[in-house]
Design a protein around this motif. Structure first.
Motif, PDB file in Angstrom:
ATOM      1  N   ARG A 183     -32.191 -23.896  26.324  1.00  0.00           N
ATOM      2  CA  ARG A 183     -32.850 -23.010  27.286  1.00  0.00           C
ATOM      3  C   ARG A 183     -32.177 -21.637  27.312  1.00  0.00           C
ATOM      4  O   ARG A 183     -32.846 -20.595  27.303  1.00  0.00           O
ATOM      5  CB  ARG A 183     -32.797 -23.628  28.687  1.00  0.00           C
ATOM      6  CG  ARG A 183     -33.838 -24.704  28.955  1.00  0.00           C
ATOM      7  CD  ARG A 183     -34.000 -24.900  30.448  1.00  0.00           C
ATOM      8  NE  ARG A 183     -35.045 -25.874  30.726  1.00  0.00           N
ATOM      9  CZ  ARG A 183     -34.839 -27.082  31.266  1.00  0.00           C
ATOM     10  NH1 ARG A 183     -33.615 -27.462  31.564  1.00  0.00           N
ATOM     11  NH2 ARG A 183     -35.839 -27.902  31.491  1.00  0.00           N
ATOM     12  N   ASN A 194     -41.526 -17.481  27.635  1.00  0.00           N
ATOM     13  CA  ASN A 194     -42.033 -18.651  28.351  1.00  0.00           C
ATOM     14  C   ASN A 194     -41.777 -19.882  27.483  1.00  0.00           C
ATOM     15  O   ASN A 194     -42.639 -20.313  26.717  1.00  0.00           O
ATOM     16  CB  ASN A 194     -43.527 -18.474  28.642  1.00  0.00           C
ATOM     17  CG  ASN A 194     -44.084 -19.595  29.510  1.00  0.00           C
ATOM     18  OD1 ASN A 194     -43.339 -20.408  30.046  1.00  0.00           O
ATOM     19  ND2 ASN A 194     -45.403 -19.625  29.640  1.00  0.00           N
ATOM     20  N   CYS A 222     -46.867 -11.686  20.948  1.00  0.00           N
ATOM     21  CA  CYS A 222     -47.653 -11.765  22.182  1.00  0.00           C
ATOM     22  C   CYS A 222     -48.218 -10.398  22.560  1.00  0.00           C
ATOM     23  O   CYS A 222     -49.352 -10.301  23.071  1.00  0.00           O
ATOM     24  CB  CYS A 222     -46.800 -12.320  23.320  1.00  0.00           C
ATOM     25  SG  CYS A 222     -46.430 -14.097  23.179  1.00  0.00           S
ATOM     26  N   LYS A 278     -41.048 -23.735  26.400  1.00  0.00           N
ATOM     27  CA  LYS A 278     -41.356 -25.132  26.758  1.00  0.00           C
ATOM     28  C   LYS A 278     -40.630 -26.044  25.766  1.00  0.00           C
ATOM     29  O   LYS A 278     -40.844 -25.952  24.560  1.00  0.00           O
ATOM     30  CB  LYS A 278     -42.855 -25.390  26.713  1.00  0.00           C
ATOM     31  CG  LYS A 278     -43.256 -26.845  26.936  1.00  0.00           C
ATOM     32  CD  LYS A 278     -43.029 -27.267  28.389  1.00  0.00           C
ATOM     33  CE  LYS A 278     -44.030 -26.637  29.313  1.00  0.00           C
ATOM     34  NZ  LYS A 278     -43.890 -27.119  30.710  1.00  0.00           N
ATOM     35  N   ARG A 299     -42.131 -12.210  21.180  1.00  0.00           N
ATOM     36  CA  ARG A 299     -42.567 -11.184  22.138  1.00  0.00           C
ATOM     37  C   ARG A 299     -43.433 -10.136  21.448  1.00  0.00           C
ATOM     38  O   ARG A 299     -44.447  -9.683  22.001  1.00  0.00           O
ATOM     39  CB  ARG A 299     -41.344 -10.538  22.792  1.00  0.00           C
ATOM     40  CG  ARG A 299     -40.667 -11.409  23.835  1.00  0.00           C
ATOM     41  CD  ARG A 299     -39.695 -10.602  24.675  1.00  0.00           C
ATOM     42  NE  ARG A 299     -38.581 -10.109  23.870  1.00  0.00           N
ATOM     43  CZ  ARG A 299     -37.416 -10.738  23.722  1.00  0.00           C
ATOM     44  NH1 ARG A 299     -37.226 -11.906  24.313  1.00  0.00           N
ATOM     45  NH2 ARG A 299     -36.462 -10.212  22.983  1.00  0.00           N
ATOM     46  N   SER A 313     -37.188 -15.110  19.579  1.00  0.00           N
ATOM     47  CA  SER A 313     -37.712 -14.524  20.817  1.00  0.00           C
ATOM     48  C   SER A 313     -38.260 -13.122  20.572  1.00  0.00           C
ATOM     49  O   SER A 313     -39.332 -12.760  21.083  1.00  0.00           O
ATOM     50  CB  SER A 313     -36.618 -14.480  21.883  1.00  0.00           C
ATOM     51  OG  SER A 313     -36.242 -15.779  22.279  1.00  0.00           O
ATOM     52  N   GLU A 354     -47.034 -19.752  25.555  1.00  0.00           N
ATOM     53  CA  GLU A 354     -45.825 -20.579  25.611  1.00  0.00           C
ATOM     54  C   GLU A 354     -45.212 -20.688  24.217  1.00  0.00           C
ATOM     55  O   GLU A 354     -45.934 -20.880  23.226  1.00  0.00           O
ATOM     56  CB  GLU A 354     -46.158 -21.993  26.098  1.00  0.00           C
ATOM     57  CG  GLU A 354     -46.232 -22.151  27.594  1.00  0.00           C
ATOM     58  CD  GLU A 354     -46.362 -23.604  28.012  1.00  0.00           C
ATOM     59  OE1 GLU A 354     -46.076 -23.897  29.190  1.00  0.00           O
ATOM     60  OE2 GLU A 354     -46.758 -24.448  27.176  1.00  0.00           O
ATOM     61  N   GLU A 404     -49.335 -13.318  27.062  1.00  0.00           N
ATOM     62  CA  GLU A 404     -48.165 -14.168  26.822  1.00  0.00           C
ATOM     63  C   GLU A 404     -48.589 -15.622  26.606  1.00  0.00           C
ATOM     64  O   GLU A 404     -49.413 -16.160  27.366  1.00  0.00           O
ATOM     65  CB  GLU A 404     -47.197 -14.095  28.002  1.00  0.00           C
ATOM     66  CG  GLU A 404     -45.904 -14.859  27.780  1.00  0.00           C
ATOM     67  CD  GLU A 404     -44.948 -14.761  28.962  1.00  0.00           C
ATOM     68  OE1 GLU A 404     -43.740 -14.974  28.767  1.00  0.00           O
ATOM     69  OE2 GLU A 404     -45.422 -14.480  30.084  1.00  0.00           O
TER      70      GLU A 404
END
Length: 420
Positions: A42, A49, A256, A51, A253, A249, A264, A262
């Motif tokens: 995490r 976002n 997206c 998951k 980003r 990440s 998941e 955005e």
């Protein structure tokens, strides 16, 4: 497992005390290690976002699944029975991703009727879903990107000759089926295998997924599967999660932004979360010498931990009961009537009959791939949670081996044939 004052401990509990209480062989899991790995994953992905879906096939004990749920993660399964175990652990159907690999149509239907999120892995399956259900069920797609990465060939699943996923070469055919039946496509998924050493492999995956995503404006998630490398020996290389998170990440980003909203970002770790938590404790039955080898033969085998024989996998071995003994060279072998080698030419503190050896990194694909080969029962399982060991699976018995068998009368029939 930590060495404190010459005793091996899990959360402050002496491993030898656990062995005495529950018997050997025994699988022992450290709940704190699982929680630590979830937190590390995490923390590696701030600002997206994220998951996490635990790949249940790595270790399916219901208590382990419940621990995962309590940590706020979802779950990925490959069979309806794994889904049933997840439901017993308290997961909601919507939290369960079902990724079949050539499963039967009745099983697919059952999964859909249970409310699981289906991840379709073939064009024939996608076509059949469209024919039978039209736009009734949202579907994700498992894509084969023709990328060869990872460790042992047996755990590489994304290369062009793999049975897994729909080849990205069939992009037009995928879109044709989706549009023909109006199938709600909600996610794209790739899993190329295991033991990726850095984030660059995931960036290759990202290029494939992000490009394909432009065909489908209503996606909810992009799923990178797993593939994280864990350390199996001291000093071993492992996936740098911080580096991975930073690279993926940033790419996600940017995607997206281009996509217009955005989504998941999903990962499905199995081995990463449970491998280091697991220890297979065994007792040495015999120390056997021949002119060229000294064998340490334990009361376990490939029936309990098949990874060394199946994948040539390395598992670090600790002599829990004699950690400070003078080191010697051993072949550590099992009691199965088969070539059954855990380790060759392994330096260990002196091994004696009755010593307790621990096979480390045994949490993933240990018990879950165990069997009753040679009519041996499978071990018990213990979870150390909040400083206390809990029995989470009883040791099998001879009666368990007989369960389901029907013993028919044969003697009279055989004698009559002989007399004739």
């Amino acid at each position: 497992m930590q060495l404190n004052n010459q005793t091996y401990q899990i959360q402050g509990v002496n491993v030898l005390d656990i062995a005495d209480e529950f018997g050997l062989p025994l699988y022992v899991y450290d709940a704190n290690k699982i929680i630590e790995k979830i937190g590390a994953l995490r923390d590696a992905f701030p600002g997206v976002n994220l998951k996490i879906k635990y790949a249940a096939k790595a270790l399916t004990n219901v208590s382990i699944l419940k621990l995962m749920r309590l940590q706020g993660i979802d779950i990925e399964v490959v069979s309806v029975n794994e889904a049933r175990l997840a439901l017993l652990a308290g997961f909601e159907p919507a939290q369960i991703m079902f990724t079949p690999s050539g499963n039967s149509w009745p099983e697919i239907q059952e999964a859909l009727e249970m409310g699981l999120q289906l991840n379709a892995d073939s064009l024939p399956l996608l076509e059949l879903i469209g024919q039978m259900y039209g736009n009734k069920y949202p579907v994700a797609l498992r894509i084969n990107p023709s990328i060869t990465e990872g460790g042992n060939l047996k755990i590489q699943t994304g290369h062009g000759n793999s049975k897994f996923g729909i080849p990205n070469d069939y992009r037009a055919e995928i879109k044709g089926i989706v549009e023909k039946y109006g199938i709600p496509l909600v996610g794209l998924h790739i899993h190329t295998g295991s033991d990726f050493k850095d984030g660059n492999t995931f960036l290759k995956i990202a290029d494939v997924l992000f490009d394909l995503a432009t065909d489908y404006p209503n996606l909810r998630f992009i799923d990178f599967g797993s593939g994280f490398k864990v350390a199996y020996r001291p000093g071993d290389h492992f996936t740098d999660l911080t580096d991975l998170g930073k690279k993926v990440s940033a790419a996600f980003r940017s995607f997206c932004d281009r996509y217009g909203r955005e989504l998941e970002l999903c990962f499905e770790p199995g081995k990463l979360l449970v491998s280091e938590s697991g220890h297979l404790l065994t007792e040495v039955n015999v120390v056997k010498k021949n002119p060229t080898r000294t064998f340490a033969q334990v009361n376990s085998g490939l029936n309990h931990l098949i990874r060394p024989m199946m994948y040539d996998a390395y598992h670090h071995i600790l002599n829990v009961s004699n950690p400070t003994g003078e080191e010697h060279l051993y072949d550590v072998v099992g009691y199965i009537c088969e070539t059954d080698t855990f380790a060759t030419d392994r330096m260990l503190p002196e091994v004696r009959t009755g010593d307790v050896l621990s096979f480390e990194n045994a949490g993933a694909y240990g018990f879950s791939m165990s069997s009753n080969y040679n009519s041996r029962p499978r071990p018990a399982e213990v979870l150390v949670y909040e400083g206390k060991p809990h029995l989470i699976r009883q040791r099998e018995t001879f009666e368990d081996l007989l369960r389901g068998q029907e013993i028919i009368e044969l003697e009279t029939t055989v004698l009559n044939k002989i007399e004739r």
